[in-house]
Design a protein around this motif. Structure first.
Motif, PDB file in Angstrom:
ATOM      1  N   THR A  10       0.797  -1.227   0.000  1.00  0.00           N
ATOM      2  CA  THR A  10       0.000   0.000   0.000  1.00  0.00           C
ATOM      3  C   THR A  10       0.830   1.278   0.000  1.00  0.00           C
ATOM      4  N   LEU A  11       2.120   1.203  -0.290  1.00  0.00           N
ATOM      5  CA  LEU A  11       2.912   2.435  -0.363  1.00  0.00           C
ATOM      6  C   LEU A  11       2.546   3.190  -1.633  1.00  0.00           C
ATOM      7  N   LYS A  12       2.117   4.401  -1.436  1.00  0.00           N
ATOM      8  CA  LYS A  12       1.711   5.237  -2.558  1.00  0.00           C
ATOM      9  C   LYS A  12       2.501   6.543  -2.533  1.00  0.00           C
ATOM     10  N   PRO A  13       2.829   7.105  -3.691  1.00  0.00           N
ATOM     11  CA  PRO A  13       3.541   8.381  -3.740  1.00  0.00           C
ATOM     12  C   PRO A  13       2.712   9.496  -3.112  1.00  0.00           C
ATOM     13  N   ALA A  14       3.406  10.375  -2.380  1.00  0.00           N
ATOM     14  CA  ALA A  14       2.757  11.524  -1.745  1.00  0.00           C
ATOM     15  C   ALA A  14       3.784  12.641  -1.619  1.00  0.00           C
ATOM     16  N   LYS A  15       3.367  13.754  -1.057  1.00  0.00           N
ATOM     17  CA  LYS A  15       4.268  14.886  -0.837  1.00  0.00           C
ATOM     18  C   LYS A  15       4.085  15.392   0.586  1.00  0.00           C
ATOM     19  N   LEU A  16       5.214  15.580   1.282  1.00  0.00           N
ATOM     20  CA  LEU A  16       5.183  16.199   2.607  1.00  0.00           C
ATOM     21  C   LEU A  16       5.156  17.716   2.485  1.00  0.00           C
TER      22      LEU A  16
END
Length: 82
Positions: A10-16
């Motif tokens: 379930t690792l999905k790209p995101a932005k902090l």
């Protein structure tokens, strides 16, 4: 990509931040941040780094009892607090 903590896919790209990419696990709420990405972001934002006010409900996380392997290269990952 497989989460190194809970082993789910379930690792999905995101932005902090707008220019700081990471991967987030929707299963365990973990965040995987590449040290290279963080250092590049830090080098490009030197004036923004300093004391940060912690939110109202900071999350305490438990340390893992085992080594975690990087989902990209399968090497043991190091932990950094920042």
């Amino acid at each position: 990509m497989q989460c190194p903590n809970c082993k789910s896919d379930t690792l999905k790209p995101a932005k902090l931040e707008p220019t700081l990419s990471c991967s987030i696990c929707s299963e365990c709420d973990g965040t995987l941040l590449s040290l290279v990405s963080y250092r590049l972001w830090r080098d490009n934002h030197p004036t923004e780094i300093g004391e940060v006010e912690v939110g109202e409900d900071p999350q305490d996380t438990e340390d893992t009892s085992r080594a975690l392997l990087c989902p990209k290269c399968a090497r043991i990952m190091l932990k950094f607090k920042f």
